[in-house]
Design a protein around this motif. Sequence first.
Motif, short mmCIF file in Angstrom:
data_model
loop_
_atom_site.label_atom_id
_atom_site.label_comp_id
_atom_site.label_asym_id
_atom_site.label_seq_id
_atom_site.Cartn_x
_atom_site.Cartn_y
_atom_site.Cartn_z
N LEU A 93 0.82 -1.20 0.00
CA LEU A 93 0.00 0.00 0.00
C LEU A 93 0.86 1.26 0.00
CD1 LEU A 93 -2.92 0.88 0.00
CD2 LEU A 93 -2.92 0.81 2.48
N SER A 96 2.34 1.81 -3.49
CA SER A 96 1.40 2.31 -4.49
C SER A 96 1.04 3.77 -4.24
CB SER A 96 0.13 1.44 -4.49
OG SER A 96 -0.57 1.55 -3.27
N ILE A 97 0.90 4.17 -2.96
CA ILE A 97 0.58 5.57 -2.66
C ILE A 97 1.76 6.47 -3.01
CG2 ILE A 97 0.27 7.16 -0.71
CD1 ILE A 97 -1.83 5.42 0.38
N ALA A 100 1.68 6.95 -6.63
CA ALA A 100 0.53 7.75 -7.05
C ALA A 100 0.78 9.23 -6.82
CB ALA A 100 -0.72 7.30 -6.30
N TYR A 147 -9.24 8.94 -6.86
CA TYR A 147 -9.11 8.13 -5.65
C TYR A 147 -10.38 7.32 -5.37
CZ TYR A 147 -4.67 10.13 -3.99
OH TYR A 147 -3.36 10.47 -3.84
N ASN A 150 -10.54 4.50 -8.23
CA ASN A 150 -9.49 3.49 -8.39
C ASN A 150 -8.85 3.00 -7.09
OD1 ASN A 150 -9.78 3.70 -11.20
ND2 ASN A 150 -8.33 5.40 -11.30
N ARG A 151 -9.09 3.71 -5.98
CA ARG A 151 -8.37 3.37 -4.76
C ARG A 151 -9.31 3.04 -3.59
NH1 ARG A 151 -3.24 4.21 -5.59
NH2 ARG A 151 -2.82 3.81 -3.40
N SER A 154 -8.00 0.34 -1.11
CA SER A 154 -6.86 0.86 -0.34
C SER A 154 -7.32 1.83 0.74
CB SER A 154 -5.87 1.57 -1.27
OG SER A 154 -5.37 0.68 -2.24
N SER A 494 -4.46 1.20 -14.19
CA SER A 494 -5.63 0.64 -13.49
C SER A 494 -5.46 -0.85 -13.24
CB SER A 494 -6.91 0.90 -14.30
OG SER A 494 -6.90 0.18 -15.53
N GLN A 497 -3.13 -1.40 -10.28
CA GLN A 497 -3.75 -1.10 -9.00
C GLN A 497 -4.60 -2.26 -8.49
OE1 GLN A 497 -2.99 1.92 -7.25
NE2 GLN A 497 -1.50 1.54 -8.86
#
Length: 528
Positions: A93, A96-97, A100, A147, A150-151, A154, A494, A497
Amino acid sequence: MNLKHIILTLVFLCHSLINLAQDSIPKASESGSKASNIVKSSTSLDTIIDGKKTAKVVIKPELDTIAIKNLEDHQLASEIDQKWLDELYNNVLFDSIYKAVSELKYDPVDYPELSTDTLKARLKILNARTPFNIDYNPSLESVIKMYLKNRRRSLESLMTLSEYYFPLFEESLDNYDIPLEVKYLAIVESALKPRAKSRVGATGLWQFMFGTGKEYGLNVSSYVDERSDPIKSTVAASKYLAKLYKIFGDWDLALAAYNSGPGNVSKAIRRSGGYENYWNIRPHLPRETAGYLPSFLATMYIFEFAEEHGFKKQRPNYHYIETDTIHVKKMITLDQVSELLEVPIEELQFLNPSYKLDIIPYIEGENYTLRLPREVVGKFVTNEDQIYAFVEKEFNKREKPLPQFFDSDSKIRYRVRSGDYLGKIARRYGVRVSQIKSWNGLRSNNLRIGQRLTIYPRKPVTNTSTSKTTTLKKTINTEGKSTYIVQKGDSLWSISQKLPGVSVQNIKDWNDISGNKLKIGMTLIVSN
């Protein structure tokens, strides 16, 4: 009645009572026929009413809880606990953040569930609550919708972790007169991972560099990195932010300076022609910092309006107030504590993230503590002498040769997969985390996908399927590799993710792709 009659009457009564008592004792045949109604070691009594026997009353013995062994846990509850442990000790996590934020784009996002007018109204409410400048602009709308679209998974995971961390953040921020909303900064900085480490070495929940951490009292040694200590690092971050606000007089600029340094913010002010509003100087900030405040504001919006967007927070195994600390009197490892108190190693690592090698040192003049769930604190304190005696005995043996069963014939080479961490691998092979570290010369708990580990297993190695069920219905295994069929609207970003631990570059490398274009129906390899 004379004395003689009285004596004869008493003799007769005694004789009758003896006969009745003998009748109440079950015969062997009766005992055998009623064996199914009598529990072993139980007491069986007849009830006598008016000289007649009634049904037997069976008194069962109480179970000796000390003798209970091999208790089985509830399977579903155990699986839920394991998912929580995976969440605690997974750095995917954070990766990925971090990516991003540094590669944030501001293209319009199609998300009909949130209209622009609704967003404007909510941002106006949020702006009134906080000292941050939360005015609507298309770039912020794009980040918020991206966000939300797609998130989502998370963000729900982060909401669960926040139940543990936010109370201790808020206490420190309040002590230094910092807006409580700054707690959301830790999500952008580290995804609430206390052992998170950036590519340039910034470490911990608040991502302190080595020098800045030292300046604010966060010591780093071979055993301890206080940048990963939730309490000490939060106090240091509060002090640093208070100083930055004193310099800039604006919380937006203070956050930008926290990320890139005060020098970069002052340069951006000069290059913009003297503007002091973050959105006006943003084009002149480093790329990562340019996406920093939008990510922070988007995170704040989603957390503050989580209910309106249908987010469901899962309760963590415990809250911060459900833990307590013990000052250690001798060196001790988290492995040993886990074994003696029967607490999963991942929980101990989560509660004690500042100990780099999972060893709590004892140094005269230093106050190193062990944080434990409250329910086992008493167990440790009550048995403190025995625990330290066991630990000392263990340490006395550590320089001796390895036991005979650690030979070359029993050695295996394990390849790290997505979702693996040391505790999970150690349990699989019946060994300790510290042993895996020792065999492989590891100085931290960080692993990378594809890394090879040497292990001397205690448990028999069984061939188990390594394929995992994912939420991707189109993912299948072909000759040991997972593939994904491109759908309408998919992009490399995408798809990455949806796959923990897989980056855009991974997909490009595995499929020999140079550009970013995909075709519907195209089959991609999504594992190595």
